[in-house]
Design a protein around this motif. Structure first.
Motif, PDB file in Angstrom:
ATOM      1  N   ILE A  41      -2.039   1.532  -1.695  1.00  0.00           N
ATOM      2  CA  ILE A  41      -2.617   1.124  -3.095  1.00  0.00           C
ATOM      3  C   ILE A  41      -1.685   1.944  -3.900  1.00  0.00           C
ATOM      4  CG2 ILE A  41      -4.180   2.026  -4.607  1.00  0.00           C
ATOM      5  CD1 ILE A  41      -6.182   1.818  -2.396  1.00  0.00           C
ATOM      6  N   PHE A 141      -4.395   4.620   0.446  1.00  0.00           N
ATOM      7  CA  PHE A 141      -4.037   5.460  -0.671  1.00  0.00           C
ATOM      8  C   PHE A 141      -2.915   6.522  -0.316  1.00  0.00           C
ATOM      9  CE2 PHE A 141      -5.002   8.488  -3.998  1.00  0.00           C
ATOM     10  CZ  PHE A 141      -5.175   7.708  -4.736  1.00  0.00           C
ATOM     11  N   LYS A 146      -3.733  12.017  -2.969  1.00  0.00           N
ATOM     12  CA  LYS A 146      -5.246  12.518  -2.398  1.00  0.00           C
ATOM     13  C   LYS A 146      -5.237  13.693  -2.312  1.00  0.00           C
ATOM     14  CE  LYS A 146      -7.730   9.841   0.711  1.00  0.00           C
ATOM     15  NZ  LYS A 146      -8.107   9.617   1.954  1.00  0.00           N
TER      16      LYS A 146
END
Length: 441
Positions: A41, A141, A146
């Motif tokens: 992503i 991701f 994150k």
């Protein structure tokens, strides 16, 4: 042992019997390798090599294209043939760096690695980012992003998603049995980033052997005071991020929130292994475990695959097909993608290749909704899928949004139970993407 769960969900035939007892086997690719620039992503990676360049295994061939992005590394040594458009596992055309594999697998020197106790938070995050690690459960991701919430001291739980609730896939299961120490080590690295957090390994109770192995590894690593194993009720979609967080912590998040807003970080089993390899061993992300299964596969199993390997070679490693499959799926049958070409490369988010003799879904014929309410009973987001699908088919975005359509996690439970065989997930998912795009505008 208490079993944690959430409201809703379904119990499809898990199909794991085909491959769960097959130990992980390596696949040695023979053909050229294709590396999509977008395996995550965010912004696509930017090529760092050109046609004719000779590269080593582990060398960066594409650099992160922004903060929310990730670099790509060569998983073999060889010569760059150029950048071409190839099919991705999801069926779209994407730019790929093509490398002619020289078959030597000459690997670059990675340099020395500091002990974890001597590394700063910034150094750990840099290692993870430089290794090109992304969420390997399917979302992709970038892991460094994150692990960089605004207030790391407020993170109370680091949850390892060990549920693997999708039917047929057994890659995480085998990793938990065969790479237990690396998984626990990866969790230890993440806990070094979040001093106030506790590590939770969330495992469905149909994997009791994994629960035992993880508990033993935690004790052997002297991490009993920082890590726990929680047994979850076996149910789909137990591994969906929102459902997993609620199951473990009883904290609810919605589409406008991140897990960090609920004091949680969630990472997949293979992501933890990749974190261990990056921070403790100093190696970039070059490979992953992929399940090959389905009733059209001669020898279903679990395979360690170098990223960039063709799915065709992966299928051959499983003995090829017993019959020409009508349906090929990348990922699980509930949330995966129908594949249009076996020549698509294995990427960082490729968890499985499923091949079925019959395409059961294409044979279904939709009929009118009978208002039975089954889709409402099983929806883990507590929505009314039948009504949302009606709004989607009428392109009524306002009504769709008002009925909380953006809260759908696109798990497909509604389509699975619908006696009218309505393709509810597809209709809702299409409208959801449109609504999210319009919201960004």
């Amino acid at each position: 042992m208490r079993l944690l769960t959430f409201a809703g969900g379904i119990h499809p035939d898990d199909g794991k019997r085909f491959s769960k007892d097959r130990e992980i086997q390596p696949v040695i690719p023979q053909g050229e390798m294709a590396y999509p620039l977008s395996q995550h992503i965010g912004a696509p990676a930017k090529p760092a090599v050109k046609k004719g360049d000779h590269v080593l295994k582990g060398q960066v061939i594409a650099e992160a294209g922004g903060f929310v992005s990730a670099p790509v590394h060569a998983s073999v040594s060889g010569t760059v043939k150029g950048i071409e458009q190839r099919f991705s596992p999801a069926g779209t055309k994407t730019d790929c760096i093509i490398i002619e594999n020289d078959g030597l697998y000459t690997e670059m020197e990675y340099g020395s690695v500091k002990p974890l106790a001597e590394m700063t938070r910034e150094e750990i995050l840099q290692k993870i980012g430089d290794a090109g690690i992304v969420g390997m459960g399917g979302a992709g991701f970038p892991t460094r992003v994150k692990l960089s919430p605004k207030e790391p001291d407020k993170i109370e739980y680091v949850i390892a998603n060990c549920a693997e609730c999708e039917p047929y896939i057994t890659a995480d299961y085998r990793c938990m049995l065969e790479y237990t120490d690396k998984i626990v080590s990866g969790m230890k690295v993440l806990l070094a980033l979040f001093p106030n957090a506790r590590g939770i390994f969330a495992v469905e109770d149909n994997k009791k052997d994994c629960i035992e192995k993880l508990e033993e590894a935690i004790h052997a690593a002297d991490m009993d005071d920082q890590m726990d194993v929680e047994a979850l009720m076996t149910k789909y979609p137990q591994g969906a991020e929102r459902q997993l967080i609620y199951t473990v912590t009883k904290r609810a998040i919605n589409s406008s929130m991140l897990p960090a807003d609920a004091g949680c970080i969630v990472d997949n089993v293979e992501t933890l292994i990749a974190v261990h390899q990056a921070v403790i061993e100093g190696k970039p992300l070059l490979e992953r475990i992929v399940t090959v299964s389905g009733d059209a596969v001669n020898n279903p199993g679990n395979f360690k695959v170098l990223l960039g390997t063709s799915h065709r070679e992966l299928a051959e490693a499983a003995g090829g097909f017993s019959a020409q499959p009508e349906k090929l799926i990348s990922g699980g049958p509930m949330m995966g993608f129908a594949m249009v070409s076996l020549d698509a490369p294995v990427t960082k988010t490729s968890s499985s290749l499923l091949a079925f003799q019959k395409d059961a879904v294409s044979r279904l014929r939709e009929s009118a909704c009978i208002n039975c309410g089954r889709c409402v009973e099983v929806c883990p987001s507590r929505l009314i899928p039948s009504r949302l699908a009606d709004h989607a088919k009428r392109h009524d975005e306002a009504s769709f949004t008002a009925m909380n359509g953006l809260e759908c996690v696109e798990c497909g439970s509604c389509s699975y139970v619908c006696p009218a065989k309505r393709q509810l997930k597809q209709a809702i998912g299409s409208m959801r993407k449109t609504a999210l795009a319009n919201r960004k505008k």
